[in-house]
Design a protein around this motif. Sequence first.
Motif, PDB file in Angstrom:
ATOM      1  N   SER A 130       0.842  -1.192   0.000  1.00 27.77           N
ATOM      2  CA  SER A 130       0.000   0.000   0.000  1.00 27.77           C
ATOM      3  C   SER A 130       0.882   1.249   0.000  1.00 27.77           C
ATOM      4  N   LEU A 131       0.316   2.365  -0.411  1.00 25.88           N
ATOM      5  CA  LEU A 131       1.089   3.605  -0.429  1.00 25.88           C
ATOM      6  C   LEU A 131       1.547   3.971   0.980  1.00 25.88           C
ATOM      7  N   ASP A 132       0.702   3.741   1.973  1.00 26.83           N
ATOM      8  CA  ASP A 132       1.100   4.035   3.358  1.00 26.83           C
ATOM      9  C   ASP A 132       2.308   3.219   3.761  1.00 26.83           C
ATOM     10  N   ASP A 133       2.312   1.934   3.409  1.00 28.02           N
ATOM     11  CA  ASP A 133       3.462   1.085   3.724  1.00 28.02           C
ATOM     12  C   ASP A 133       4.702   1.546   2.972  1.00 28.02           C
ATOM     13  N   LEU A 134       4.510   1.935   1.716  1.00 32.13           N
ATOM     14  CA  LEU A 134       5.619   2.385   0.890  1.00 32.13           C
ATOM     15  C   LEU A 134       6.350   3.558   1.532  1.00 32.13           C
ATOM     16  N   LEU A 135       5.595   4.450   2.136  1.00 28.44           N
ATOM     17  CA  LEU A 135       6.154   5.687   2.687  1.00 28.44           C
ATOM     18  C   LEU A 135       6.474   5.594   4.171  1.00 28.44           C
ATOM     19  N   SER A 136       6.395   4.405   4.736  1.00 29.02           N
ATOM     20  CA  SER A 136       6.488   4.262   6.188  1.00 29.02           C
ATOM     21  C   SER A 136       7.901   4.125   6.726  1.00 29.02           C
ATOM     22  N   ALA A 137       8.891   3.907   5.843  1.00 27.42           N
ATOM     23  CA  ALA A 137      10.265   3.671   6.304  1.00 27.42           C
ATOM     24  C   ALA A 137      11.234   4.420   5.409  1.00 27.42           C
ATOM     25  N   PRO A 138      12.419   4.776   5.932  1.00 27.12           N
ATOM     26  CA  PRO A 138      13.414   5.473   5.119  1.00 27.12           C
ATOM     27  C   PRO A 138      13.808   4.663   3.886  1.00 27.12           C
ATOM     28  N   ALA A 139      14.221   5.356   2.844  1.00 26.83           N
ATOM     29  CA  ALA A 139      14.619   4.700   1.596  1.00 26.83           C
ATOM     30  C   ALA A 139      15.807   5.440   0.995  1.00 26.83           C
ATOM     31  N   ILE A 140      16.632   4.709   0.267  1.00 29.22           N
ATOM     32  CA  ILE A 140      17.783   5.334  -0.369  1.00 29.22           C
ATOM     33  C   ILE A 140      17.391   6.056  -1.652  1.00 29.22           C
ATOM     34  N   LYS A 141      16.225   5.692  -2.210  1.00 30.50           N
ATOM     35  CA  LYS A 141      15.827   6.286  -3.481  1.00 30.50           C
ATOM     36  C   LYS A 141      14.322   6.170  -3.649  1.00 30.50           C
ATOM     37  N   LEU A 142      13.720   7.224  -4.181  1.00 32.45           N
ATOM     38  CA  LEU A 142      12.317   7.209  -4.585  1.00 32.45           C
ATOM     39  C   LEU A 142      12.274   7.163  -6.102  1.00 32.45           C
ATOM     40  N   LEU A 143      11.498   6.234  -6.646  1.00 32.34           N
ATOM     41  CA  LEU A 143      11.334   6.122  -8.085  1.00 32.34           C
ATOM     42  C   LEU A 143       9.932   6.555  -8.482  1.00 32.34           C
ATOM     43  N   ILE A 144       9.856   7.330  -9.551  1.00 33.87           N
ATOM     44  CA  ILE A 144       8.589   7.841 -10.054  1.00 33.87           C
ATOM     45  C   ILE A 144       8.450   7.357 -11.492  1.00 33.87           C
ATOM     46  N   ARG A 145       7.393   6.644 -11.776  1.00 35.97           N
ATOM     47  CA  ARG A 145       7.266   5.979 -13.072  1.00 35.97           C
ATOM     48  C   ARG A 145       5.926   6.303 -13.720  1.00 35.97           C
ATOM     49  N   LYS A 146       5.975   6.734 -14.977  1.00 35.70           N
ATOM     50  CA  LYS A 146       4.768   6.934 -15.765  1.00 35.70           C
ATOM     51  C   LYS A 146       5.011   6.374 -17.152  1.00 35.70           C
ATOM     52  N   ALA A 147       4.422   5.216 -17.425  1.00 39.81           N
ATOM     53  CA  ALA A 147       4.644   4.537 -18.698  1.00 39.81           C
ATOM     54  C   ALA A 147       4.206   5.428 -19.857  1.00 39.81           C
ATOM     55  N   GLY A 148       5.032   5.447 -20.898  1.00 42.69           N
ATOM     56  CA  GLY A 148       4.717   6.223 -22.084  1.00 42.69           C
ATOM     57  C   GLY A 148       5.132   7.676 -22.015  1.00 42.69           C
ATOM     58  N   ALA A 149       5.609   8.117 -20.858  1.00 41.43           N
ATOM     59  CA  ALA A 149       6.019   9.510 -20.687  1.00 41.43           C
ATOM     60  C   ALA A 149       7.507   9.667 -20.966  1.00 41.43           C
ATOM     61  N   SER A 150       7.949  10.899 -21.091  1.00 41.88           N
ATOM     62  CA  SER A 150       9.365  11.228 -21.263  1.00 41.88           C
ATOM     63  C   SER A 150       9.957  11.597 -19.917  1.00 41.88           C
ATOM     64  N   SER A 151      11.061  10.957 -19.553  1.00 37.11           N
ATOM     65  CA  SER A 151      11.713  11.293 -18.284  1.00 37.11           C
ATOM     66  C   SER A 151      12.140  12.754 -18.269  1.00 37.11           C
ATOM     67  N   ALA A 152      12.644  13.248 -19.402  1.00 34.14           N
ATOM     68  CA  ALA A 152      13.099  14.636 -19.468  1.00 34.14           C
ATOM     69  C   ALA A 152      11.947  15.601 -19.208  1.00 34.14           C
TER      70      ALA A 152
END
Length: 276
Positions: A148-170
Amino acid sequence: MTRSANHKPALIGCDVDGTLFNDDETLSPRTRAAVRAAVAGGAQFVLATGRPPRWIRPVVEALGFAPMAVCANGAVIYDPEHDRVVSARTLSADTLAALADITRRVIPGAGLAVERIGERAHDAATPQFVSSPGYEHAWLNPDNTEVSLDDLLSAPAIKLLIRKAGASSAEMAAALGPHLGEEGDLTYSTNNGLLEIVPRGISKASGLREVGAPLGIAETDVIAFGDMPNDIPMLLRAGLGVAMGNAHPDALAAADEVTSRNTEDGVARVLERWWS
């Protein structure tokens, strides 16, 4: 600046994908030989990659030795020879929550994932790559655990990844970057709709500095190889920053010189000036 042929670099910082490796994630015999000759000649060879530690083993096997690795775009220093995480910089749970709020507002529909870290490359006790429901992996080898999103954000992380298929990273980076403030540093290593955020001030350049400083190696004695925007900090800070012939335009602009493509032994062609 361009080094003279008699000024051997003391440390080689090398990106993996699109740089050291061919497009099929293999290492050519010529590039392997050039790296090993540099190490035999006294140079420190350091991997500098966006990969997490658990994806370093294939690189070690291809090289035939286990160099130190700057992983997760500088957030982790990893010793593969002893399977030990030397240091890790993390985004706090509060920071992750703030970044998630900003991302959902600026890039609606984007999926989120985080990389966590233990004391070794593989920590069986806790999943290291966790994603929000519906996250579409950017690579062909998904190893994420959906939470769940709550679980995802519940602990420290070395990196956050943001993904949107079909989009341009730039385009995603251009939209999101102005909203981040001091929450983290944004970069990307592929243009297929994936962004990566690490703690503020962390980059491959800071990672190479952390490895080199205890050895008495100054940044002016570093040569760095890379091909994507996440390589730009080390290309700028190294005594000699070398972009691959296949590099992103921004990486090309940041480099001191451009070598051949990763599929044409670009790394080897430069190293062979000093070691052959």
